[in-house]
Design a protein around this motif. Structure first.
Motif, mmCIF file in Angstrom:
data_model
loop_
_atom_site.group_PDB
_atom_site.id
_atom_site.type_symbol
_atom_site.label_atom_id
_atom_site.label_comp_id
_atom_site.label_asym_id
_atom_site.label_seq_id
_atom_site.Cartn_x
_atom_site.Cartn_y
_atom_site.Cartn_z
ATOM 1 N N ALA A 554 0.908 -1.329 -0.061
ATOM 2 C CA ALA A 554 0.005 0.131 -0.128
ATOM 3 C C ALA A 554 0.991 1.255 -0.016
ATOM 4 O O ALA A 554 1.865 1.422 0.758
ATOM 5 C CB ALA A 554 -0.852 0.045 1.165
ATOM 6 N N THR A 555 0.628 2.005 -0.973
ATOM 7 C CA THR A 555 1.276 3.283 -0.973
ATOM 8 C C THR A 555 1.078 4.424 0.028
ATOM 9 O O THR A 555 -0.412 4.483 0.340
ATOM 10 C CB THR A 555 1.281 4.005 -2.491
ATOM 11 O OG1 THR A 555 -0.078 4.068 -2.582
ATOM 12 C CG2 THR A 555 1.764 3.182 -3.470
ATOM 13 N N GLU A 556 1.715 5.234 0.451
ATOM 14 C CA GLU A 556 1.348 6.151 1.429
ATOM 15 C C GLU A 556 0.665 7.302 0.536
ATOM 16 O O GLU A 556 0.684 7.601 -0.422
ATOM 17 C CB GLU A 556 2.796 7.124 2.083
ATOM 18 C CG GLU A 556 3.507 5.958 2.772
ATOM 19 C CD GLU A 556 4.708 6.678 3.104
ATOM 20 O OE1 GLU A 556 4.866 7.768 3.050
ATOM 21 O OE2 GLU A 556 5.614 6.024 3.925
ATOM 22 N N GLN A 557 -0.318 7.715 1.427
ATOM 23 C CA GLN A 557 -1.410 8.651 0.881
ATOM 24 C C GLN A 557 -0.873 10.081 0.745
ATOM 25 O O GLN A 557 0.166 10.484 1.791
ATOM 26 C CB GLN A 557 -2.487 8.652 1.822
ATOM 27 C CG GLN A 557 -3.733 9.742 1.277
ATOM 28 C CD GLN A 557 -4.729 9.505 2.260
ATOM 29 O OE1 GLN A 557 -4.804 9.140 3.498
ATOM 30 N NE2 GLN A 557 -5.795 10.372 1.860
ATOM 31 N N ASP A 558 -0.668 10.708 -0.457
ATOM 32 C CA ASP A 558 -0.168 11.771 -0.700
ATOM 33 C C ASP A 558 -1.169 13.158 0.039
ATOM 34 O O ASP A 558 -2.338 13.285 -0.434
ATOM 35 C CB ASP A 558 -0.398 12.042 -2.298
ATOM 36 C CG ASP A 558 0.518 13.401 -2.486
ATOM 37 O OD1 ASP A 558 0.972 13.816 -1.844
ATOM 38 O OD2 ASP A 558 0.377 13.503 -3.765
ATOM 39 N N ASP A 559 -0.517 13.694 0.682
ATOM 40 C CA ASP A 559 -1.020 14.776 1.637
ATOM 41 C C ASP A 559 -0.972 16.434 1.009
ATOM 42 O O ASP A 559 -1.268 17.280 1.738
ATOM 43 C CB ASP A 559 -0.632 14.754 3.044
ATOM 44 C CG ASP A 559 -0.956 13.561 4.091
ATOM 45 O OD1 ASP A 559 -1.928 12.952 3.660
ATOM 46 O OD2 ASP A 559 -0.343 13.260 4.881
ATOM 47 N N THR A 560 -0.326 16.439 -0.133
ATOM 48 C CA THR A 560 0.062 17.553 -0.938
ATOM 49 C C THR A 560 -1.197 18.067 -0.916
ATOM 50 O O THR A 560 -2.135 17.791 -1.486
ATOM 51 C CB THR A 560 0.839 17.436 -1.966
ATOM 52 O OG1 THR A 560 2.043 16.520 -1.881
ATOM 53 C CG2 THR A 560 1.067 18.852 -2.632
ATOM 54 N N PRO A 561 -1.408 19.731 -0.641
ATOM 55 C CA PRO A 561 -2.622 20.516 -0.928
ATOM 56 C C PRO A 561 -3.036 20.564 -2.385
ATOM 57 O O PRO A 561 -2.004 20.198 -3.126
ATOM 58 C CB PRO A 561 -2.320 21.707 -0.345
ATOM 59 C CG PRO A 561 -1.369 21.500 0.621
ATOM 60 C CD PRO A 561 -0.520 20.399 0.134
ATOM 61 N N GLU A 562 -4.222 20.516 -2.667
ATOM 62 C CA GLU A 562 -4.667 20.437 -4.199
ATOM 63 C C GLU A 562 -3.908 21.852 -5.090
ATOM 64 O O GLU A 562 -3.609 21.686 -6.025
ATOM 65 C CB GLU A 562 -6.105 20.608 -4.268
ATOM 66 C CG GLU A 562 -6.917 19.050 -3.843
ATOM 67 C CD GLU A 562 -6.562 18.247 -4.715
ATOM 68 O OE1 GLU A 562 -6.125 18.383 -6.096
ATOM 69 O OE2 GLU A 562 -6.704 16.956 -4.326
ATOM 70 N N LEU A 563 -4.003 22.956 -4.436
ATOM 71 C CA LEU A 563 -3.522 24.035 -4.922
ATOM 72 C C LEU A 563 -1.913 23.994 -5.247
ATOM 73 O O LEU A 563 -1.424 24.535 -6.409
ATOM 74 C CB LEU A 563 -3.744 25.220 -4.062
ATOM 75 C CG LEU A 563 -3.272 26.568 -4.596
ATOM 76 C CD1 LEU A 563 -3.732 26.907 -6.028
ATOM 77 C CD2 LEU A 563 -3.591 27.837 -3.495
ATOM 78 N N ARG A 564 -1.344 23.201 -4.310
ATOM 79 C CA ARG A 564 0.043 23.201 -4.516
ATOM 80 C C ARG A 564 0.314 22.193 -5.601
ATOM 81 O O ARG A 564 1.348 22.470 -6.604
ATOM 82 C CB ARG A 564 0.948 22.574 -3.440
ATOM 83 C CG ARG A 564 2.200 22.606 -3.310
ATOM 84 C CD ARG A 564 3.119 22.446 -2.040
ATOM 85 N NE ARG A 564 4.459 21.927 -2.348
ATOM 86 C CZ ARG A 564 5.223 22.947 -2.249
ATOM 87 N NH1 ARG A 564 4.926 24.190 -2.313
ATOM 88 N NH2 ARG A 564 6.589 22.624 -2.486
ATOM 89 N N LYS A 565 -0.473 21.182 -5.927
ATOM 90 C CA LYS A 565 -0.338 20.229 -6.966
ATOM 91 C C LYS A 565 -0.451 20.896 -8.185
ATOM 92 O O LYS A 565 0.378 20.559 -9.202
ATOM 93 C CB LYS A 565 -1.451 19.113 -6.623
ATOM 94 C CG LYS A 565 -0.985 18.170 -5.606
ATOM 95 C CD LYS A 565 -2.180 16.915 -5.614
ATOM 96 C CE LYS A 565 -1.825 16.151 -4.536
ATOM 97 N NZ LYS A 565 -3.130 14.960 -4.294
#
Length: 969
Positions: A554-565
């Motif tokens: 299982a891959t770690e969940q990406d917590d990067t905010p949508e605006l930064r993405k």
């Protein structure tokens, strides 16, 4: 039907396929011989051949006696049916002699028709079938007699037909009633002078529904007074007489009341009874009849209730659409009555068909008032919430289109009734992260501008929801709202902190090791589970098969905010908007926030702006060409924050002009809707009630006082809607195609009529030779999505003769098609002529249509077929070129343009829909270059779901873009 000119042109009510007898038709002798066979199948084939030959014009006099001798007494049901068909086409009268014709032509007595002696035997056979013990034989013979028009044949059979009215079986009685009706209508005075009284006695004693209906049909047409008296006596029992009888009663009501409106009161009671009928057809017809006869509120309300019950009780979508059309008509004159039923009409939103939901909203939104707006908005809010339910299959089928319609309806209610705006805007903001988010955020943007008292709560909700936004365009609108409407210190501080938190710390460039790690994680996540099978030895020494199921980690969940993405992915436009939003917040905070905090906000904003410019320089994306614009805009924002002189110049532009422009935009939209609503209003009649009526027949020949009398041709042109007959003739002539040359033995031209899915060819053939051309056939073929459904029949043309033949073609898609063919004929030898092709124009299928900008962008991204046409034209005016393309392609321009605006660049979106439901999207990007002698350059891009419409529309644009058509003097 016109009277037959000779015995062979008899009345015929059927046709047989030409391939009933394979291998051609046998001769008269062969048919007569086959009639004598003991095999009924051989007799059937022979009788079919005889019928086909007689339909083709052959007399075949010998066959009549053969049918009477060998077929008329058969018990085979199919052979009996064929005999009835034969009696329809067989000549029943003797041909007049030449002496009788000459005497009649010289002014003597008219030619008297004499029936063939053999027809006496036929009448005897028909009478035997009318007294046959089998009810099927009797009933089928009575049905056949409804097609016989000869008084000499019907006369001897009248007693037997009357006797069938008392038969025990209802099938015989109902057909006997129809036969009596038919005979009375044709020869009532001679054959059935007492037909009405017979039918009155019959209907009073009849219990079968079909028989009673047929008897009432005769009284309805032949003795209307008796029908009205019977209806008055049995008005309580009409509902139990069946649907067919009820529909006849409604037709009788309409006929009598149109002729004598004072009779309405006699039928109102029965109409109200039929409104509650179990049959949808009867209740619908009763409601329509009631509304057409009376405009009283009670009648209209009862009809509206019936329509509403049909709308919610029927499953057929066509029925729902028809009922909604009736409700639309009622709304024009009786809107207050429909307001009482508004919530019942809204129940039809449960339909899975989005077209029905759209029609329901169109009917309802015009009759929403302050008294019912809360109920309507509550229903619409529940429907919006249902669209997110994964278990509701009907909502899943309607999808985002239905949600957008609901948001538009709620927006309309909020704009008209400010009291409900607050209750709906917070509910809708919960859907800002769904697939209908663009429509929701545009609605929120309009509400924020129109209702200042709601700004604080909306901005707070927006700040809490911005981390859920996953669409770049929606994020742009959210940032614009925050930059324009955050006006107090707390809100500005919260907005700045939220945006910087969502952006994260600069820089916004993905490092090489981070990028590699992301790619590995994505590859690992995409790996499918593996099954490993191997043989093992168990403890007891036996063999077994072991299967191991291995699953990827299982891959770690990406917590990067949508605006930064979005910024990391290279969205330059969004980066420019972030810079403008932060600049507005810093400029507006100068008079509200202390210096230290303000300086920190300014420094953080400048760092973010520099990082965005670095991202735009380093990132290779589809928006790479916008790098210069991004640098210029962010430089202006930086100068507004750092340079006091620039700040004094740009501050008003940043803080005030944006809101003023948006307010003007909303006002323009409102004015446009008001103008469109005025256009929908009923046109005032040009002729008033007290105007004089001119009777042309009563006027003198001399024109007095300058009052010129109009000619009949002009009156006819105005009545048919063709005021300019010259243009009509030109339009018709443009659809005439010359198929062969004047020097060919046969001259041919075709007049093409296109009506949606059907193409009708009327081909004129002229024999230009002194010889007779036999078996002249036009053999047609098609190329494209077209299918010939009716081929031209063979013709025989005399010397210098002409004929017109027809052919029908079905079209299944908007694609350029060609029709080509050959003329084949028999002269001294077989000759043929190759015809010119007929090129079908795509403009015959294109209809202008409109759609929202969001729908246009969605379809533009979805459609895979694109045709790119380079602009090459002699037109020098940008707007003139756009108008020429719109007019030539029969499309609708979705981008408004002001004729007074001057510039060197123009971009517009065009939209149209074919009669087959195919969408056509066109983007026009044209530039007027100074270094190119003022000529226009650019591209026109066409997108569609199918290849055919993209290519065909591209060919059309390439053909018409050269220049404006020359105006005829």
């Amino acid at each position: 039907m016109p009277a037959p000119k000779n015995s062979n042109e008899s009345y015929c009510t059927f046709t047989l396929a030409s391939d009933v007898t394979a291998g051609g038709l046998p001769s008269e002798e062969e048919i007569a011989k086959d009639m004598e066979s003991n095999d009924s199948e051989v007799k059937k084939m022979a009788l079919k051949a005889a019928i086909l030959a007689m339909l083709g014009g052959e007399a075949m006099p010998r066959i009549l006696m053969q049918v009477i001798r060998f077929c008329i007494n058969s018990d085979d049901k199919q052979l009996k049916k064929l005999c009835m068909l034969y009696w329809e086409v067989v000549p029943k009268y003797q041909e007049p002699t030449s002496e009788e014709l000459l005497a009649a032509a010289s002014g003597g007595p008219p030619v008297q028709r004499k029936m063939l002696p053999e027809m006496l035997l036929v009448c005897n056979a028909l009478m035997n079938d009318l007294t046959h013990p089998n009810e099927y034989v009797r009933g089928s013979m009575l049905r056949f007699l409804c097609k016989v028009k000869d008084e000499e044949i019907l006369g001897p059979l009248i007693p037997s037909i009357k006797a069938c009215l008392e038969h025990r079986h209802p099938y015989v009685r109902k057909n006997a009633a129809l036969a009596i009706f038919h005979a009375h209508r044709l020869h009532g005075e001679n054959l059935l002078p007492d037909g009405a009284s017979i039918m009155e006695e019959f209907i009073n004693n009849e219990t079968d529904m079909s028989s009673r209906r047929n008897a009432f049909l005769m009284m309805f047409n032949e003795a209307e007074d008796l029908a009205i008296q019977y209806l008055a006596r049995n008005i309580e029992s009409v509902s139990s007489f069946g649907d067919g009888f009820a529909l006849l009663v409604l037709e009788l009501t309409r006929r009598v009341c149109r002729r004598d409106p004072t009779q309405k009161s006699r039928f109102v009671r029965v109409l109200f009874q039929m409104l509650s009928s179990d049959s949808a057809a009867v209740s619908y017809e009763a409601a329509w009849t009631l509304v057409s006869l009376s405009s009283a509120p009670t009648a209209v309300r009862a009809a509206a209730v019936t329509y509403t019950n049909l709308l919610n009780g029927q499953n057929d979508n066509n029925v729902k659409l028809i009922v909604l059309e009736r409700l639309e008509d009622l709304k024009k004159k009786h809107s207050k009555i429909l307001q009482e039923l508004l919530m019942d009409i809204l129940r039809a939103l449960s339909s899975p068909n989005p077209d029905i939901c759209k029609k329901v909203l169109d009917v309802v939104m015009d009759i929403v008032t302050i008294r019912n707006v809360n109920d309507v908005v509550g229903t619409l809010k529940r429907e919006v919430q249902k669209t997110t339910s994964e278990t509701d299959s009907s909502m899943e089928a309607k999808g985002a289109v239905y949600r957008n319609m609901l948001v538009d309806a709620i927006h309309s209610c909020a704009a008209r009734f400010p009291d409900v705006a607050e209750s709906v805007v917070h509910t809708l903001m919960e859907f800002i992260s769904t697939d209908g988010d663009m429509q929701v955020v545009l609605f929120v943007r309009a509400i924020v501008e129109q209702y200042p008292n709601l700004r604080a709560s909306i901005l707070s909700k927006l700040l809490n929801s911005i981390d859920e936004v996953s669409t770049n365009q929606v994020m742009c609108v959210c940032l614009w709202i925050l930059g324009e409407y955050c006006e107090d210190a707390d809100t500005m501080t919260e907005a700045f902190e939220t945006i910087t938190e969502q952006l994260g710390p600069p820089p916004f460039i993905v490092q090489a090791d981070e990028k590699e790690a992301q790619e590995k994680a994505a590859a690992a996540a995409s790996e499918t589970p593996k099954l490993v099978t191997k043989n093992v030895v168990l403890a007891d020494g036996t063999y077994a098969t072991q299967t191991v199921y291995s699953e990827a980690k299982a891959t770690e969940q990406d917590d990067t905010p949508e605006l930064r993405k979005m910024i990391l992915n290279g969205d330059v436009f969004l980066g420019s908007l972030v810079s403008a939003c932060l600049t507005k917040l810093c400029l507006r905070a100068e008079s509200l926030i202390d210096g230290v905090k303000l300086k920190k906000m300014t420094v953080d904003s400048l760092l973010i702006m520099c990082a965005i410019v670095k991202m735009a320089e380093a990132n290779v994306s589809a928006q790479r060409s916008s790098l210069a614009d991004c640098q210029e805009r962010i430089t202006m924002c930086s100068r507004a924050l750092l340079d006091p002189k620039a700040k004094s110049i740009l501050k008003k532009t940043f803080l005030e002009d944006g809101k003023a422009t948006f307010a003007a935009f909303l006002k323009t939209l409102k004015d446009k809707e008001a103008n469109e609503s005025k256009k929908d209003e009923e046109v005032v009649p040009t002729t008033q009630a007290d105007d004089l009526i001119h009777f042309r027949q009563l006027r003198s020949m001399a024109v007095q006082g300058g009052d010129v009398d109009l000619d009949d041709g002009a009156d006819l042109a105005r009545a048919t809607g063709y005021a300019d007959s010259g243009s009509l003739l030109t339009t018709e002539l443009s659809h005439v195609y010359q198929l062969s040359g004047f020097a060919d033995p046969v001259y041919a031209e075709a007049f093409v009529t296109v009506h949606d899915y059907d193409i009708v060819l009327e081909i004129l053939l002229i024999n230009r030779t002194p010889n007779t051309l036999a078996n002249l056939t036009v053999e047609l073929s098609t190329m494209g999505d077209m299918k010939i459904v009716e081929r031209p029949q063979a013709q025989t043309l005399g010397p210098l003769d002409q004929a017109t033949i027809r052919s029908s073609i079905k079209v299944s898609s908007t694609e350029t098609g060609h029709i080509f063919g050959t003329i084949v004929y028999d002269d001294a030898s077989t000759g043929y002529i190759n015809l010119n092709d007929i090129h079908m124009d795509i403009m015959d299928y294109i209809r202008p249509a409109t759609c929202t900008d969001e729908a246009f962008r969605s379809m533009w991204a979805e459609f895979e077929w694109e045709n790119k046409v380079a602009i090459s034209t002699s037109i020098s005016d940008l707007l003139g070129f756009l108008n020429h393309i719109v007019k030539s392609t029969n499309m609708c321009c979705l981008t408004p343009h002001d004729a007074e605006e001057k510039g060197s660049f123009l971009a517009a979106n065009l939209y149209a829909r074919s009669v087959f439901g195919e969408d056509a999207l066109v983007n026009v990007s044209v530039e007027k270059k100074e270094d190119n002698d003022g000529k226009l350059a650019g591209y026109i891009r066409i997108r569609s779901k199918t290849q055919g419409i993209a290519l065909s529309l591209g060919d059309r644009i390439t053909t018409v873009q050269r220049g404006l058509p020359e105006k005829k003097a």
